[in-house]
Design a protein around this motif. Structure first.
Motif, PDB file in Angstrom:
ATOM      1  N   LEU A   1      14.693  44.679  -5.117  1.00  0.00           N
ATOM      2  CA  LEU A   1      14.554  43.236  -4.910  1.00  0.00           C
ATOM      3  C   LEU A   1      14.003  42.933  -3.516  1.00  0.00           C
ATOM      4  O   LEU A   1      13.166  42.031  -3.347  1.00  0.00           O
ATOM      5  CB  LEU A   1      15.903  42.543  -5.104  1.00  0.00           C
ATOM      6  CG  LEU A   1      16.432  42.477  -6.536  1.00  0.00           C
ATOM      7  CD1 LEU A   1      17.862  41.945  -6.544  1.00  0.00           C
ATOM      8  CD2 LEU A   1      15.539  41.600  -7.412  1.00  0.00           C
TER       9      LEU A   1
ATOM     10  N   ALA B   1      18.196  37.491  -6.357  1.00  0.00           N
ATOM     11  CA  ALA B   1      18.757  37.461  -7.708  1.00  0.00           C
ATOM     12  C   ALA B   1      19.514  36.152  -7.894  1.00  0.00           C
ATOM     13  O   ALA B   1      20.449  35.850  -7.146  1.00  0.00           O
ATOM     14  CB  ALA B   1      19.691  38.640  -7.928  1.00  0.00           C
TER      15      ALA B   1
ATOM     16  N   ARG C   1      12.610  37.707 -15.241  1.00  0.00           N
ATOM     17  CA  ARG C   1      12.096  36.506 -14.587  1.00  0.00           C
ATOM     18  C   ARG C   1      11.345  35.677 -15.622  1.00  0.00           C
ATOM     19  O   ARG C   1      10.492  36.195 -16.337  1.00  0.00           O
ATOM     20  CB  ARG C   1      11.167  36.877 -13.426  1.00  0.00           C
ATOM     21  CG  ARG C   1      10.651  35.650 -12.669  1.00  0.00           C
ATOM     22  CD  ARG C   1       9.998  35.998 -11.353  1.00  0.00           C
ATOM     23  NE  ARG C   1       8.795  36.793 -11.522  1.00  0.00           N
ATOM     24  CZ  ARG C   1       7.918  37.031 -10.546  1.00  0.00           C
ATOM     25  NH1 ARG C   1       8.136  36.551  -9.329  1.00  0.00           N
ATOM     26  NH2 ARG C   1       6.857  37.764 -10.768  1.00  0.00           N
ATOM     27  N   ARG C   2      11.675  34.405 -15.696  1.00  0.00           N
ATOM     28  CA  ARG C   2      11.110  33.496 -16.700  1.00  0.00           C
ATOM     29  C   ARG C   2      11.289  34.070 -18.109  1.00  0.00           C
ATOM     30  O   ARG C   2      10.389  34.010 -18.953  1.00  0.00           O
ATOM     31  CB  ARG C   2       9.634  33.221 -16.421  1.00  0.00           C
ATOM     32  CG  ARG C   2       9.361  32.597 -15.048  1.00  0.00           C
ATOM     33  CD  ARG C   2       7.901  32.149 -14.930  1.00  0.00           C
ATOM     34  NE  ARG C   2       7.612  31.689 -13.585  1.00  0.00           N
ATOM     35  CZ  ARG C   2       7.068  32.447 -12.646  1.00  0.00           C
ATOM     36  NH1 ARG C   2       6.737  33.697 -12.929  1.00  0.00           N
ATOM     37  NH2 ARG C   2       6.824  31.978 -11.447  1.00  0.00           N
TER      38      ARG C   2
ATOM     39  N   GLY D   1      14.482  31.677 -11.573  1.00  0.00           N
ATOM     40  CA  GLY D   1      14.824  32.783 -10.702  1.00  0.00           C
ATOM     41  C   GLY D   1      15.032  34.073 -11.475  1.00  0.00           C
ATOM     42  O   GLY D   1      14.916  34.128 -12.699  1.00  0.00           O
ATOM     43  N   ARG D   2      15.342  35.111 -10.736  1.00  0.00           N
ATOM     44  CA  ARG D   2      15.522  36.427 -11.336  1.00  0.00           C
ATOM     45  C   ARG D   2      16.962  36.644 -11.799  1.00  0.00           C
ATOM     46  O   ARG D   2      17.908  36.211 -11.148  1.00  0.00           O
ATOM     47  CB  ARG D   2      15.151  37.520 -10.340  1.00  0.00           C
ATOM     48  CG  ARG D   2      13.649  37.754 -10.214  1.00  0.00           C
ATOM     49  CD  ARG D   2      13.371  38.726  -9.102  1.00  0.00           C
ATOM     50  NE  ARG D   2      12.011  39.244  -9.163  1.00  0.00           N
ATOM     51  CZ  ARG D   2      11.334  39.715  -8.122  1.00  0.00           C
ATOM     52  NH1 ARG D   2      11.899  39.742  -6.930  1.00  0.00           N
ATOM     53  NH2 ARG D   2      10.108  40.160  -8.267  1.00  0.00           N
ATOM     54  N   THR D   3      17.082  37.364 -12.901  1.00  0.00           N
ATOM     55  CA  THR D   3      18.383  37.768 -13.424  1.00  0.00           C
ATOM     56  C   THR D   3      18.462  39.289 -13.418  1.00  0.00           C
ATOM     57  O   THR D   3      17.536  39.967 -13.863  1.00  0.00           O
ATOM     58  CB  THR D   3      18.588  37.265 -14.862  1.00  0.00           C
ATOM     59  OG1 THR D   3      18.550  35.837 -14.878  1.00  0.00           O
ATOM     60  CG2 THR D   3      19.929  37.748 -15.423  1.00  0.00           C
TER      61      THR D   3
ATOM     62  N   GLU E   1      10.755  41.984 -16.179  1.00  0.00           N
ATOM     63  CA  GLU E   1       9.808  42.277 -15.102  1.00  0.00           C
ATOM     64  C   GLU E   1       9.860  43.740 -14.674  1.00  0.00           C
ATOM     65  O   GLU E   1       8.843  44.348 -14.338  1.00  0.00           O
ATOM     66  CB  GLU E   1      10.117  41.376 -13.904  1.00  0.00           C
ATOM     67  CG  GLU E   1       9.204  41.559 -12.716  1.00  0.00           C
ATOM     68  CD  GLU E   1       9.600  40.673 -11.554  1.00  0.00           C
ATOM     69  OE1 GLU E   1       8.814  40.593 -10.590  1.00  0.00           O
ATOM     70  OE2 GLU E   1      10.686  40.051 -11.591  1.00  0.00           O
ATOM     71  N   HIS E   2      11.056  44.299 -14.696  1.00  0.00           N
ATOM     72  CA  HIS E   2      11.220  45.693 -14.257  1.00  0.00           C
ATOM     73  C   HIS E   2      12.435  46.279 -14.963  1.00  0.00           C
ATOM     74  O   HIS E   2      13.399  45.565 -15.266  1.00  0.00           O
ATOM     75  CB  HIS E   2      11.428  45.767 -12.739  1.00  0.00           C
ATOM     76  CG  HIS E   2      11.501  47.158 -12.198  1.00  0.00           C
ATOM     77  ND1 HIS E   2      10.396  47.956 -12.039  1.00  0.00           N
ATOM     78  CD2 HIS E   2      12.570  47.909 -11.790  1.00  0.00           C
ATOM     79  CE1 HIS E   2      10.762  49.132 -11.546  1.00  0.00           C
ATOM     80  NE2 HIS E   2      12.071  49.130 -11.390  1.00  0.00           N
TER      81      HIS E   2
ATOM     82  N   GLU F   1      10.256  37.622  -4.945  1.00  0.00           N
ATOM     83  CA  GLU F   1       9.712  36.813  -6.029  1.00  0.00           C
ATOM     84  C   GLU F   1       8.423  36.121  -5.582  1.00  0.00           C
ATOM     85  O   GLU F   1       8.328  35.628  -4.468  1.00  0.00           O
ATOM     86  CB  GLU F   1      10.738  35.770  -6.489  1.00  0.00           C
ATOM     87  CG  GLU F   1      10.394  35.133  -7.810  1.00  0.00           C
ATOM     88  CD  GLU F   1      11.539  34.310  -8.366  1.00  0.00           C
ATOM     89  OE1 GLU F   1      11.406  33.783  -9.473  1.00  0.00           O
ATOM     90  OE2 GLU F   1      12.581  34.208  -7.677  1.00  0.00           O
TER      91      GLU F   1
ATOM     92  N   ILE G   1      15.434  43.679 -14.782  1.00  0.00           N
ATOM     93  CA  ILE G   1      15.188  42.529 -13.923  1.00  0.00           C
ATOM     94  C   ILE G   1      14.371  41.547 -14.756  1.00  0.00           C
ATOM     95  O   ILE G   1      13.280  41.883 -15.235  1.00  0.00           O
ATOM     96  CB  ILE G   1      14.423  42.910 -12.643  1.00  0.00           C
ATOM     97  CG1 ILE G   1      15.128  44.059 -11.910  1.00  0.00           C
ATOM     98  CG2 ILE G   1      14.254  41.693 -11.743  1.00  0.00           C
ATOM     99  CD1 ILE G   1      16.500  43.715 -11.392  1.00  0.00           C
TER     100      ILE G   1
END
Length: 321
Positions: A313, A228, A288-289, A179-181, A293-294, A318, A286
Motif C-alpha cells: 500500500l 486502506a 478498488r472500485r 477507497g481501497r479494501t 487490483e492486486h 491510490e 486489494i
C-alpha cells in the motif's frame, strides 16, 4: 590433460582448479613448455571436492578423500582418514545444531513474552512448540505453491454476494464503497483447547491463521493510514465462531462468514479439504472500485503478511498505476 579440459569434465571453473592447486589438493605436472598437465585421476578428485563441498565440507576438509583417490582407491571414502573426516564433520554439525537450537529457543522466549504483552489475558501465544492459538506447530511448516490463482483474479469485478459480518451487519462485496479494501481470506482460526483437523500442520499454507489475524490487528492503524479504507477477514467459519475470535483477539476490524462458499463459486477461489471440511486457501485481495487490483497468493509466512500488505500500500498509493 590441460586445465580447460579438466574443468570441463569435472564441471568446475579454471579458477577453482587454480585454487585446488594452490592448497595442494590437485597438483599437475609442469611440462617443459610450462603448461600444466593433470593426471586423469584429477577428474575424480575435483568431482569429489565439488560433491563434498556441496554437502557443507570446507575445501580443506576434502583432503583425506582426495588423497584416498590419489592412492589408487576406487572411492574417496574407502580410507580410514576419510571415515574420520565424515565423523568430524558430523560432530561439528551436531554441535552447531545444539548452538542454533539454543539461540532459536532464546529468541522464541523473547517473542513469546513480547506477544503475550499484546494479547488479552488468558491467551498464551507461542507456548513452547505451539502457535498463537495454543496448538502444536511444526518447526518447518510446508510452504504453499503458486497455482496461478493471483494472475487470473487481477482486474476481476467482485460478485454481487452479500455476507454476514461479525458486527451484526451484512456486507455486499459489489458495494464496498470508495477507497481501497483489504480482504484477506483464510482457512480457519483455531481456539485454545479445540483440536485442529488431523494433519493440519502438514498441509501447505494451513497454519498461521491466528498469527495472521493478529498481524492485521497490530498493523490496522498503519494500513488505514497507508490508504486502506477498510479491512475484512473472510472464511467459511460460521458467524458465531468468528465473533468469538474477534472478541478474544480484540480485532479492530470485521470478519465475514461465507459457510456456503458463495465467493469461491463466483471467483473460483482455491480451497482444500482437512478433517472432512472444505476450507479456503489463504489469499488477500486489494479491491478498488469493486475491482480486484492486486492479489497476494500464496501467502507465506502468515505472521508477516500484514506487514507485506502494508508495504505494498505504501509503495502503490491510490491514484497510481
Amino acid at each position: 590433460m590441460r586445465a580447460g579440459e579438466l574443468a570441463r569434465q569435472a564441471e568446475v571453473t579454471v579458477r577453482a582448479l587454480r585454487y585446488y592447486e594452490k592448497v595442494g589438493l590437485v597438483v599437475p605436472v609442469r611440462l617443459p613448455n610450462g603448461y600444466r598437465d593433470y593426471d586423469p585421476v584429477a577428474v575424480r578428485q575435483v568431482r569429489e571436492i565439488r560433491e563434498l563441498t556441496g554437502l557443507g565440507l570446507s575445501v580443506e576438509e576434502t583432503r583425506p578423500f582426495v588423497e584416498c583417490l590419489a592412492s589408487g582407491h576406487g572411492s574417496g571414502d574407502e580410507c580410514p582418514a576419510s571415515l574420520a573426516a565424515y565423523r568430524d564433520a558430523i560432530d561439528a554439525l551436531s554441535a552447531r545444531i545444539v548452538r542454533l537450537t539454543r539461540r532459536r529457543d532464546a529468541l522464541a522466549q523473547h517473542l513469546r513474552a513480547a506477544a503475550e504483552r499484546s494479547m488479552p489475558s488468558g491467551v498464551r501465544p507461542f507456548a513452547a512448540g505451539h502457535g498463537l492459538d495454543g496448538h502444536p506447530v511444526r518447526c518447518d511448516p510446508p510452504i504453499p505453491s503458486d497455482d496461478g490463482t493471483a494472475d487470473r483474479l487481477v482486474g476481476v469485478r467482485l460478485p454481487g454476494v452479500t455476507l454476514p459480518a461479525t458486527d451484526g451487519s451484512t456486507v455486499g462485496l459489489a458495494a464496498l464503497g470508495p477507497g481501497r479494501t483489504v480482504l484477506y481470506v483464510y482457512p480457519l482460526t483455531g481456539r485454545p483447547g479445540v483440536d485442529l483437523p488431523e494433519g493440519w500442520d502438514t498441509i501447505p499454507g494451513a497454519q498461521g491463521c491466528t498469527a495472521e489475524a493478529c498481524g492485521f490487528r497490530d498493523h490496522h492503524a498503519e494500513l488505514i493510514g497507508a490508504g486502506a479504507a477498510r479491512v475484512y477477514g473472510l472464511s467459511s467459519q460460521p458467524g458465531h465462531y468468528q465473533r468469538e475470535v474477534v472478541s478474544r483477539l480484540r480485532l479492530p476490524f470485521t470478519m465475514l462468514a461465507d459457510p456456503e462458499f458463495a465467493v469461491r463459486d463466483a471467483l473460483r477461489l482455491p480451497t482444500f479439504s482437512a478433517g472432512g471440511m472444505t476450507l479456503y486457501r489463504r489469499l488477500t485481495m486489494i479491491v478498488r472500485r469493486d475491482v480486484i487490483e492486486h492479489v497476494f497468493y500464496p501467502v507465506y509466512p502468515p505472521a508477516q503478511h500484514a506487514g507485506e500488505v502494508l508495504g505494498w500500500l505504501r509503495t502503490h498509493p491510490e491514484g497510481t498505476r
